[in-house]
Scaffold this motif. Structure first.
Motif, PDB file in Angstrom:
ATOM      1  N   ALA A  36       0.859  -1.399  -0.008  1.00  0.00           N
ATOM      2  CA  ALA A  36       0.023  -0.004  -0.105  1.00  0.00           C
ATOM      3  C   ALA A  36       0.948   1.397  -0.008  1.00  0.00           C
ATOM      4  O   ALA A  36       0.458   2.324  -0.418  1.00  0.00           O
ATOM      5  N   GLN A  46      -3.251  -1.676  -5.059  1.00  0.00           N
ATOM      6  CA  GLN A  46      -3.235  -2.110  -3.586  1.00  0.00           C
ATOM      7  C   GLN A  46      -4.101  -3.424  -3.613  1.00  0.00           C
ATOM      8  O   GLN A  46      -5.292  -3.511  -4.052  1.00  0.00           O
ATOM      9  N   ASN A  48      -4.226  -5.099  -0.428  1.00  0.00           N
ATOM     10  CA  ASN A  48      -4.670  -5.297   0.983  1.00  0.00           C
ATOM     11  C   ASN A  48      -6.326  -5.057   0.940  1.00  0.00           C
ATOM     12  O   ASN A  48      -6.687  -4.173   0.530  1.00  0.00           O
ATOM     13  N   GLN A  50      -8.616  -6.632  -0.267  1.00  0.00           N
ATOM     14  CA  GLN A  50      -9.487  -7.045  -1.639  1.00  0.00           C
ATOM     15  C   GLN A  50      -9.986  -8.688  -1.277  1.00  0.00           C
ATOM     16  O   GLN A  50      -9.428  -9.289  -0.638  1.00  0.00           O
ATOM     17  N   VAL A 103      -6.457  -2.385   4.859  1.00  0.00           N
ATOM     18  CA  VAL A 103      -6.712  -1.527   3.761  1.00  0.00           C
ATOM     19  C   VAL A 103      -6.167  -0.184   4.162  1.00  0.00           C
ATOM     20  O   VAL A 103      -6.511   0.522   5.285  1.00  0.00           O
ATOM     21  N   ALA A 105      -5.958   3.639   3.705  1.00  0.00           N
ATOM     22  CA  ALA A 105      -6.751   4.945   3.169  1.00  0.00           C
ATOM     23  C   ALA A 105      -6.263   5.459   1.787  1.00  0.00           C
ATOM     24  O   ALA A 105      -5.142   5.659   1.699  1.00  0.00           O
ATOM     25  N   VAL A 106      -7.181   5.757   0.846  1.00  0.00           N
ATOM     26  CA  VAL A 106      -6.784   6.221  -0.298  1.00  0.00           C
ATOM     27  C   VAL A 106      -6.539   8.030   0.005  1.00  0.00           C
ATOM     28  O   VAL A 106      -7.538   8.183   0.619  1.00  0.00           O
ATOM     29  N   GLN A 136     -17.604  -1.486  -2.019  1.00  0.00           N
ATOM     30  CA  GLN A 136     -16.821  -2.715  -1.206  1.00  0.00           C
ATOM     31  C   GLN A 136     -17.004  -3.932  -2.001  1.00  0.00           C
ATOM     32  O   GLN A 136     -16.328  -4.946  -1.461  1.00  0.00           O
ATOM     33  N   SER A 147     -12.704   0.272  -3.653  1.00  0.00           N
ATOM     34  CA  SER A 147     -12.386   1.482  -2.783  1.00  0.00           C
ATOM     35  C   SER A 147     -10.930   1.706  -2.221  1.00  0.00           C
ATOM     36  O   SER A 147     -10.629   2.955  -2.014  1.00  0.00           O
ATOM     37  N   MET A 148     -10.128   0.944  -2.467  1.00  0.00           N
ATOM     38  CA  MET A 148      -8.769   0.950  -2.168  1.00  0.00           C
ATOM     39  C   MET A 148      -7.776   1.244  -3.542  1.00  0.00           C
ATOM     40  O   MET A 148      -6.879   1.390  -3.223  1.00  0.00           O
ATOM     41  N   GLY A 200     -12.048   8.753  -2.703  1.00  0.00           N
ATOM     42  CA  GLY A 200     -12.715   8.248  -1.436  1.00  0.00           C
ATOM     43  C   GLY A 200     -14.172   8.505  -1.609  1.00  0.00           C
ATOM     44  O   GLY A 200     -14.992   8.389  -0.762  1.00  0.00           O
TER      45      GLY A 200
END
Length: 202
Positions: A36, A46, A48, A50, A103, A105-106, A136, A147-148, A200
């Protein structure tokens, strides 16, 4: 491509030690590009958090040649080469490991309110039914979490679906569905929805 593979291997010594216990040996090479902390810089998504089903399926598709064979998909070709070196157990272990990581955060920002609102409306009308109201994902619909993912990665994949670089294999029903949806979007539409997700979903 060989340079990128070597770079990933060299970077793993720096970025694989992220404090996660019992990291599978095969995850070090993955983490060098997909960690990440560096994913945005490497252009890799990323991994993480998923969904495990999606990570496993994509690795299987790269391994089988269902994905990553198009001449305009240099990153996909790189992934296909890596996936071919993995065993079935490796694929299962890697998918489970990355799906369980938290995850990150973006952190992308976009102050163009009109662009973000356009992206929001496109997402609701074209994407949300499968990918979820918060992006999600939905295993029942074979939809990954979005989302990530970064704006640039999302825009590239939408472009690949739109142009036929991805989502043309007969065995890839979700991919063909994505290709059909993306062809209903203009280049500006794809940039807008990518910006909305990458920011986001404000």
């Amino acid at each position: 491509m060989q340079y990128k593979l070597m770079l990933c291997v060299l970077l793993c010594a720096v970025f694989s030690g992220d404090g996660q216990a019992e990291m599978p040996a095969a995850a070090a090479t993955c983490g060098a590009c997909h960690n990440a902390a560096v994913a945005a810089a490497t252009g890799a998504p990323q991994l993480n958090g998923q969904h495990e089903f999606y990570l496993q399926k994509q690795l299987q598709q790269w391994q089988s040649g269902t994905r990553g064979q198009h001449p305009d998909d240099s990153r996909g070709q790189q992934m296909a080469a890596i996936a071919r070196a993995l065993s079935a157990d490796d694929i299962s272990t890697l998918a489970r490991y990355f799906s369980q990581l938290p995850v990150a955060a973006v952190t992308e920002t976009n102050t163009d309110a009109a662009l973000l609102d356009k992206g929001r409306r496109i997402y609701i009308g074209n994407c949300g039914a499968c990918h979820g109201d918060k992006a999600q994902g939905n295993e029942a619909l074979n939809a990954p979490a979005l989302s990530m993912l970064t704006k640039d990665y999302l825009a590239l994949q939408l472009s690949h679906f739109n142009s036929g670089v991805r989502g043309t294999a007969k065995s890839d029903r979700p991919g063909r569905q994505m290709a059909l949806i993306s062809r209903s979007l203009s280049a500006a539409d794809m940039q807008a929805v990518a910006a909305y997700l990458g920011a986001g979903m404000p």
